[in-house]
Motif scaffolding. Sequence first.
Motif, PDB file in Angstrom:
ATOM      1  N   GLU A  76     -50.817 -30.337  70.527  1.00 22.68           N
ATOM      2  CA  GLU A  76     -50.442 -30.268  72.031  1.00 22.68           C
ATOM      3  C   GLU A  76     -51.408 -29.397  72.851  1.00 22.68           C
ATOM      4  OE1 GLU A  76     -46.290 -29.336  72.936  1.00 22.68           O
ATOM      5  OE2 GLU A  76     -45.683 -30.026  70.993  1.00 22.68           O
ATOM      6  N   SER A  77     -52.515 -28.532  71.978  1.00 21.93           N
ATOM      7  CA  SER A  77     -53.166 -27.738  72.726  1.00 21.93           C
ATOM      8  C   SER A  77     -52.498 -26.728  73.519  1.00 21.93           C
ATOM      9  CB  SER A  77     -54.601 -28.533  73.354  1.00 21.93           C
ATOM     10  OG  SER A  77     -55.107 -29.518  72.608  1.00 21.93           O
ATOM     11  N   PRO A  78     -51.756 -25.954  72.958  1.00 23.77           N
ATOM     12  CA  PRO A  78     -51.057 -24.841  73.968  1.00 23.77           C
ATOM     13  C   PRO A  78     -51.856 -23.816  74.095  1.00 23.77           C
ATOM     14  CG  PRO A  78     -50.456 -24.655  71.529  1.00 23.77           C
ATOM     15  CD  PRO A  78     -51.289 -25.984  71.446  1.00 23.77           C
ATOM     16  N   VAL A  79     -51.252 -23.054  75.223  1.00 25.87           N
ATOM     17  CA  VAL A  79     -51.907 -21.994  75.774  1.00 25.87           C
ATOM     18  C   VAL A  79     -50.861 -20.716  75.282  1.00 25.87           C
ATOM     19  CG1 VAL A  79     -52.636 -20.462  77.724  1.00 25.87           C
ATOM     20  CG2 VAL A  79     -53.119 -22.956  77.548  1.00 25.87           C
ATOM     21  N   VAL A  80     -51.663 -19.844  74.783  1.00 29.86           N
ATOM     22  CA  VAL A  80     -50.595 -18.542  74.366  1.00 29.86           C
ATOM     23  C   VAL A  80     -50.591 -17.512  75.495  1.00 29.86           C
ATOM     24  CG1 VAL A  80     -50.283 -16.706  72.685  1.00 29.86           C
ATOM     25  CG2 VAL A  80     -50.819 -18.858  71.807  1.00 29.86           C
ATOM     26  N   LEU A  81     -49.733 -17.353  76.062  1.00 28.51           N
ATOM     27  CA  LEU A  81     -49.330 -16.122  76.994  1.00 28.51           C
ATOM     28  C   LEU A  81     -48.529 -14.939  76.333  1.00 28.51           C
ATOM     29  CD1 LEU A  81     -48.666 -18.235  80.329  1.00 28.51           C
ATOM     30  CD2 LEU A  81     -50.750 -17.270  79.549  1.00 28.51           C
ATOM     31  N   ALA A  82     -49.268 -14.076  75.842  1.00 30.67           N
ATOM     32  CA  ALA A  82     -48.432 -12.824  75.361  1.00 30.67           C
ATOM     33  C   ALA A  82     -48.059 -11.837  76.128  1.00 30.67           C
ATOM     34  CB  ALA A  82     -49.416 -12.288  74.276  1.00 30.67           C
ATOM     35  N   LEU A  83     -46.603 -11.318  76.061  1.00 32.89           N
ATOM     36  CA  LEU A  83     -46.358 -10.139  76.898  1.00 32.89           C
ATOM     37  C   LEU A  83     -46.744  -8.549  76.450  1.00 32.89           C
ATOM     38  CD1 LEU A  83     -42.565 -11.468  77.402  1.00 32.89           C
ATOM     39  CD2 LEU A  83     -44.480 -11.729  78.815  1.00 32.89           C
ATOM     40  N   PRO A  84     -47.391  -8.068  77.329  1.00 32.39           N
ATOM     41  CA  PRO A  84     -47.956  -6.756  76.668  1.00 32.39           C
ATOM     42  C   PRO A  84     -46.809  -5.613  76.869  1.00 32.39           C
ATOM     43  CG  PRO A  84     -48.995  -7.298  78.744  1.00 32.39           C
ATOM     44  CD  PRO A  84     -48.025  -8.616  78.516  1.00 32.39           C
ATOM     45  N   ARG A  85     -46.798  -4.530  76.176  1.00 38.54           N
ATOM     46  CA  ARG A  85     -48.187  -4.428  75.061  1.00 38.54           C
ATOM     47  C   ARG A  85     -47.871  -5.407  73.724  1.00 38.54           C
ATOM     48  NH1 ARG A  85     -47.480   0.937  77.044  1.00 38.54           N
ATOM     49  NH2 ARG A  85     -49.288   1.713  78.361  1.00 38.54           N
ATOM     50  N   GLY A  86     -46.596  -5.059  73.171  1.00 39.11           N
ATOM     51  CA  GLY A  86     -46.188  -5.437  71.800  1.00 39.11           C
ATOM     52  C   GLY A  86     -46.230  -6.592  71.445  1.00 39.11           C
TER      53      GLY A  86
END
Length: 220
Positions: free
Chosen positions: A25-35
């Motif tokens: 699906e060619s996703p985009v990873v959006l990570a929640l900082p910081r952990g």
Amino acid sequence: MKMRFRDRGEAGRMLAERLKDMRGESPVVLALPRGGVPVGYEVARALGVPLEVLVARKLGVPWHPELGMGAIAEGGALYVNPEVLAYADLTNEDALTVAQQESRELARRVRLYRGERPLPDVRGRTVLLVDDGLATGGTARAAARAVRVLGPRRLVLAVPVAAAETAEALRREEVDEVVAVQEPDRLGAVGVWYEDFYQVDDEEVLALLAQAHHHPEASP
């Protein structure tokens, strides 16, 4: 307790294994900082997809900051937990006052972590919203609402460990899917599910983002 992760890196690699079928699906990873960033880094690297941060902040009860009464996320997304407000004898106006205070720190972190980089264009794409754990879900709710405004085709919350009741509530109300390595009925604190749950600092977040952006296949 079923299993403790050695650290966020191991947790991210195990989570990536659960997400491998989404590579197409060619996703985009959006990570929640910081952990969430060390976890998201491993997911993005394993799937060969872009990594970026989406900043959210917990709204703590004024006399008990560790008790979350809601959360805010960039773009103005807000979630307030009415049960916690009632328990703490607070009003929506009290929550908005704390939100205004936290918004300054949120803006500082956006400038620090992304500088002039905008959020990636996720319209019509799959977004993997990644954190290091899901307990009460306030921050995840605010972050999910911020992502919804961006118009993704599909929004998946991905965490190594999630409280089963919270995960089910988010599946019904906020996201298309929750993927977790473990979903215990009794979570307790997220940190007890890690052997090493050290405090992630800004320097580590910036270093991981720099590494991710140096790889063409992992750049927004």
